[in-house]
Design a protein around this motif. Sequence first.
Motif, PDB file in Angstrom:
ATOM      1  N   HIS A  26       1.955  45.524  82.290  1.00  0.00           N
ATOM      2  CA  HIS A  26       3.365  45.929  82.846  1.00  0.00           C
ATOM      3  C   HIS A  26       2.896  46.731  84.238  1.00  0.00           C
ATOM      4  CE1 HIS A  26       7.379  47.248  83.409  1.00  0.00           C
ATOM      5  NE2 HIS A  26       6.886  48.475  83.098  1.00  0.00           N
ATOM      6  N   TYR A  39       5.463  41.861  84.819  1.00  0.00           N
ATOM      7  CA  TYR A  39       4.621  41.951  83.674  1.00  0.00           C
ATOM      8  C   TYR A  39       3.670  40.991  84.196  1.00  0.00           C
ATOM      9  CZ  TYR A  39       7.371  44.531  80.360  1.00  0.00           C
ATOM     10  OH  TYR A  39       8.055  45.279  79.761  1.00  0.00           O
ATOM     11  N   LEU A 167       5.349  38.896  75.203  1.00  0.00           N
ATOM     12  CA  LEU A 167       6.520  39.198  75.665  1.00  0.00           C
ATOM     13  C   LEU A 167       7.736  38.240  75.132  1.00  0.00           C
ATOM     14  CD1 LEU A 167       7.799  41.588  77.525  1.00  0.00           C
ATOM     15  CD2 LEU A 167       7.549  39.884  79.393  1.00  0.00           C
ATOM     16  N   LYS A 296      13.209  40.792  82.853  1.00  0.00           N
ATOM     17  CA  LYS A 296      11.832  40.741  82.608  1.00  0.00           C
ATOM     18  C   LYS A 296      11.174  39.467  83.034  1.00  0.00           C
ATOM     19  CE  LYS A 296      11.641  43.734  78.169  1.00  0.00           C
ATOM     20  NZ  LYS A 296      11.362  43.999  77.041  1.00  0.00           N
ATOM     21  N   VAL A 298       7.437  37.489  84.490  1.00  0.00           N
ATOM     22  CA  VAL A 298       6.175  37.362  84.452  1.00  0.00           C
ATOM     23  C   VAL A 298       5.596  36.431  85.898  1.00  0.00           C
ATOM     24  CG1 VAL A 298       4.123  36.456  83.202  1.00  0.00           C
ATOM     25  CG2 VAL A 298       5.874  37.552  81.963  1.00  0.00           C
TER      26      VAL A 298
END
Length: 402
Positions: A26, A39, A167, A296, A298
């Motif tokens: 993170h 992340y 995650l 969120k 990635v």
Amino acid sequence: MIPTYDDIVKIRSSYSNVIRKTPLHHSETFSRMSGSRVYLKAEFQQKTGSFKLRGAYAKIKSMSKEEKKNGVIAASAGNHAQGVAYASKLEKIPCTIVMPLTASPAKVAATRGYGAKVLLQGVNYDESWAKAQEISKKSGAKIIHAFDDPKIIAANGAIGLEILEDLPDVDEIYVPIGGGGLAAGILLAVKKRNPKIKVIGVESKGFPAMKNSVKAGRLQAVKGTRTIADGIAVKTPGRLTFKIINELIDDIVLVDDTQIVKTMFLLMERAKMVVEPAGAVSLAYLLDAKPSPNKKVVPILGGGNVDMYLLGQIVAKGLAAMTRMIRIFILLKDKPGALKEVVDEIASLSVNIVEVVHDRLSSNIDAGAAGVTLSLETEGKEHAQRLVAHLKSKNIQFKILP
């Protein structure tokens, strides 16, 4: 043959201790800069420095004794080369790698270091691939494709499983795309588990082959231009990878070299991570476009094999792109104290002078004058603007150099 979700799970279970599960970091810094909750999937920390080892090892490990007899051959700009070379070393079979003439010397040296025979042929991946096919027909060596192979794709899918383990409530995954093997594998894994998770591919503006293909609904080749992201500089995507990506991808976006350089610099300075250009494209898009507020996300950092000479350029260009380094030219009277007056004004704003080049002899410098080029380190854009305004207020004549 399109690999299945079960193929991905099976391949992952066969990794033993050869393939690492890479960490998911993170980042408060990049979250603040992008507006997303970021992340970082650190595939550059995989053995051999990139995700490419996953597919190479899975493919070579699955070959029969008969297939291994004549060894293997692959074409690669660098990361796939190292993955194949390392996997071949583990399996104790001969390995030949065809690399473009433009391949990074560091990647060439690393590939040879794993015991592979390296041939430098062609100016890009596609020409190297054609040469590898030619050699394979003559020698009987098994071709290990860089991306368009079911085993390669399935092995890459394990990255998607790792992300979901670490995650589970991820909203979006950003994936570098060259030939498409990484994106195809992640799509098969992630969309099977949760179709609502968005997967976005990121290509270099210089080589938008997959984006053009998806837009057209069929494979498209691009001429391609120069790009710093050599690892994704592919003119024609794979047939199998295109089929998967065309069906499952949510979007494909583009970044340019300026965005990539800035992101590589930020990764080094803020996160202490050395990531190669092709590995930085996903984060580069997030930082530039800021597409996913509060979600969120990635970005996959695919590789970290960077030529040391390139790193020096990245630092210099990164500082310039962020206005942390500026160069100015001043024409002074050639008299004692003239330069000191300018230096004192610059120092009064706490600007660091990195380099001074003093020129009296060039033909464009008048007799009795001296040209001075100053490389200056600032805190950023606002600091640089204050410096420029201050110099103008003191009637110092100068010009900012590119």
